[in-house]
Scaffold this motif. Structure first.
Motif, PDB file in Angstrom:
ATOM      1  N   LEU A   1      22.496 -68.041 -32.931  1.00 32.49           N
ATOM      2  CA  LEU A   1      23.585 -68.936 -33.332  1.00 32.49           C
ATOM      3  C   LEU A   1      24.794 -68.689 -32.432  1.00 32.49           C
ATOM      4  O   LEU A   1      25.394 -69.624 -31.903  1.00 32.49           O
ATOM      5  N   GLU A   2      25.159 -67.411 -32.281  1.00 30.11           N
ATOM      6  CA  GLU A   2      26.308 -67.041 -31.446  1.00 30.11           C
ATOM      7  C   GLU A   2      25.831 -66.822 -30.014  1.00 30.11           C
ATOM      8  O   GLU A   2      25.979 -65.735 -29.445  1.00 30.11           O
ATOM      9  N   GLY A   3      25.233 -67.878 -29.434  1.00 31.65           N
ATOM     10  CA  GLY A   3      24.503 -67.755 -28.172  1.00 31.65           C
ATOM     11  C   GLY A   3      25.231 -67.036 -27.071  1.00 31.65           C
ATOM     12  O   GLY A   3      24.703 -66.103 -26.463  1.00 31.65           O
ATOM     13  N   LYS A   4      26.465 -67.441 -26.774  1.00 29.19           N
ATOM     14  CA  LYS A   4      27.175 -66.888 -25.623  1.00 29.19           C
ATOM     15  C   LYS A   4      27.799 -65.530 -25.925  1.00 29.19           C
ATOM     16  O   LYS A   4      28.350 -64.892 -25.040  1.00 29.19           O
ATOM     17  N   MET A   5      27.722 -65.079 -27.188  1.00 36.85           N
ATOM     18  CA  MET A   5      28.254 -63.774 -27.557  1.00 36.85           C
ATOM     19  C   MET A   5      27.166 -62.705 -27.582  1.00 36.85           C
ATOM     20  O   MET A   5      27.458 -61.520 -27.762  1.00 36.85           O
ATOM     21  N   THR A   6      25.929 -63.109 -27.400  1.00 32.16           N
ATOM     22  CA  THR A   6      24.799 -62.198 -27.561  1.00 32.16           C
ATOM     23  C   THR A   6      24.882 -61.006 -26.626  1.00 32.16           C
ATOM     24  O   THR A   6      24.583 -59.867 -27.012  1.00 32.16           O
ATOM     25  N   ASP A   7      25.270 -61.243 -25.375  1.00 36.74           N
ATOM     26  CA  ASP A   7      25.376 -60.144 -24.421  1.00 36.74           C
ATOM     27  C   ASP A   7      26.396 -59.104 -24.880  1.00 36.74           C
ATOM     28  O   ASP A   7      26.187 -57.897 -24.717  1.00 36.74           O
ATOM     29  N   THR A   8      27.500 -59.572 -25.441  1.00 39.48           N
ATOM     30  CA  THR A   8      28.524 -58.651 -25.938  1.00 39.48           C
ATOM     31  C   THR A   8      27.967 -57.773 -27.042  1.00 39.48           C
ATOM     32  O   THR A   8      28.163 -56.551 -27.045  1.00 39.48           O
ATOM     33  N   PHE A   9      27.251 -58.372 -28.000  1.00 33.06           N
ATOM     34  CA  PHE A   9      26.691 -57.599 -29.104  1.00 33.06           C
ATOM     35  C   PHE A   9      25.656 -56.599 -28.597  1.00 33.06           C
ATOM     36  O   PHE A   9      25.554 -55.486 -29.111  1.00 33.06           O
ATOM     37  N   ALA A  10      24.884 -56.990 -27.591  1.00 31.85           N
ATOM     38  CA  ALA A  10      23.877 -56.083 -27.034  1.00 31.85           C
ATOM     39  C   ALA A  10      24.536 -54.868 -26.390  1.00 31.85           C
ATOM     40  O   ALA A  10      24.073 -53.732 -26.560  1.00 31.85           O
ATOM     41  N   LYS A  11      25.626 -55.107 -25.665  1.00 27.20           N
ATOM     42  CA  LYS A  11      26.312 -53.993 -25.000  1.00 27.20           C
ATOM     43  C   LYS A  11      27.002 -53.089 -26.009  1.00 27.20           C
ATOM     44  O   LYS A  11      26.890 -51.863 -25.956  1.00 27.20           O
ATOM     45  N   VAL A  12      27.741 -53.693 -26.947  1.00 25.05           N
ATOM     46  CA  VAL A  12      28.473 -52.909 -27.935  1.00 25.05           C
ATOM     47  C   VAL A  12      27.516 -52.178 -28.872  1.00 25.05           C
ATOM     48  O   VAL A  12      27.789 -51.066 -29.334  1.00 25.05           O
ATOM     49  N   GLY A  13      26.362 -52.800 -29.143  1.00 22.45           N
ATOM     50  CA  GLY A  13      25.399 -52.215 -30.061  1.00 22.45           C
ATOM     51  C   GLY A  13      24.814 -50.897 -29.609  1.00 22.45           C
ATOM     52  O   GLY A  13      24.183 -50.186 -30.393  1.00 22.45           O
ATOM     53  N   LYS A  14      25.012 -50.537 -28.347  1.00 17.95           N
ATOM     54  CA  LYS A  14      24.525 -49.238 -27.856  1.00 17.95           C
ATOM     55  C   LYS A  14      25.367 -48.094 -28.412  1.00 17.95           C
ATOM     56  O   LYS A  14      24.911 -46.945 -28.450  1.00 17.95           O
TER      57      LYS A  14
END
Length: 333
Positions: A90-103
């Protein structure tokens, strides 16, 4: 885009001395939770109650499909103790941010534990299902289980309260689903056709026996082609569809094209109202809550397509301030 996000993360981390955890909270000593949308935020508020403080990142009218993360957003994400997002792209363009922060931070999609067999496919994408799960109210209620588990891990001394709140919230949503089903069932069978700006209402259609179609695809990133518009005009004229709907977070130009096309062929179709699809209403209003947005949509759809629903909503609260509707606030602890 990925390079920009990485750069923003680096800059914000440098400014905070590389500290990920928000030990020095400025708002309160409560667990600081960030939710991407109002729908996610309402689940989290209902489960967490007064033990947490929730910030919703994307406000009314904001399209999460197209939203691009800003430096301020990254700062908010990093300052939160826990981040919840809807998921399923849903939050398509935010996915990369969540992947990086999720580490380094606890970041969760509330839909990640839902049974795949209950998810609708996205005919335009093969790598993820339709993300608009919240329009099947009973299915969306199950996201409360994920939220309760995560908050229980964060605040173990309150795990029983979170579990109780989850049970209560799911019961409340089952009642809402029953009310919605009863109202939509009053629409004459031949008029049970919902046409909107983009294909966000598939779960509503499956749950409540409505044929749904969008000018654009499941993501607003797709284009509304002339062929699709002509197909829908043909349907509107053939089935004598009385109304079509615009959405608060999507440009309504394509819907006007349907109205003009039908008119040129001798059929008058009206705008049945403005639906909340990927964003809820204004904060502080009943429509700004998950229950309120569903009530608003169901009421508008039912009335515009020839069914029977009270003008002020299934619970008599449309147009009211949120503080005057106590049962839509946080569940009791």
């Amino acid at each position: 885009m990925r390079t920009c996000i990485g750069l923003m993360l680096l800059l914000v981390l440098s400014a905070t001395g590389g500290c990920i955890n928000s030990a020095g909270k400025t708002k309160s000593d409560k667990l600081q939770v960030l939710a991407t949308t109002a729908m996610v935020g309402d689940v989290v508020k209902a489960i967490g109650g007064d033990k947490i403080e929730v910030t919703v990142l994307l406000g009314p009218g904001v399209d999460p499909h197209l939203y691009k993360t800003t430096r301020d957003d990254v700062a908010q994400i990093l300052e939160a103790d826990v981040v919840f997002y809807s998921g399923l792209m849903l939050e398509g363009k935010m996915t990369d941010t969540f992947a990086k922060v999720g580490k380094n931070k606890r970041v969760f999609a509330v839909t990640e534990d839902l049974d795949d067999s209950r998810l609708l496919s996205d005919s335009q994408q093969t790598d993820h299902p339709d993300p608009h799960v919240w329009f099947d109210v009973e299915l969306w209620s199950l996201t409360a289980n994920k939220v309760a588990k995560v908050l229980g891990d964060e605040l173990p001394s309150h795990i029983n309260a979170f579990d109780k709140n989850s049970v209560n919230y799911q019961a409340e949503l089952r009642n809402l689903a029953a009310d919605a089903k009863a109202a939509l069932a009053t629409i004459p069978k031949e008029q049970r056709i919902l046409i909107t700006s983009h294909d966000a209402f598939g779960y509503l259609g499956r749950a409540y026996d409505i044929e749904v179609m969008g000018v654009q695809g499941i993501s607003t990133d797709s284009e509304a082609g002339l062929q699709r518009i002509n197909q829908l005009v043909d349907l509107i004229v053939e089935k004598k569809v009385p109304a079509v709907f615009v959405e608060t977070s999507v440009n309504g130009k394509s819907i006007q094209a349907l109205i003009d096309g039908a008119k040129s062929r001798g059929h008058t179709v009206t705008i049945g109202g403005e639906l909340y699809s990927d964003a809820a209403g204004e904060a502080g209003t009943y429509e700004g809550t998950y229950l309120g947005m569903i009530d608003h949509n169901v009421t508008l759809i039912t009335r515009a397509l020839g069914g029977d629903a009270p003008e002020n909503g299934l619970r008599g609260k449309l147009g009211m301030d949120a503080e005057t509707t106590p049962e839509t606030s946080n569940a009791p602890n």
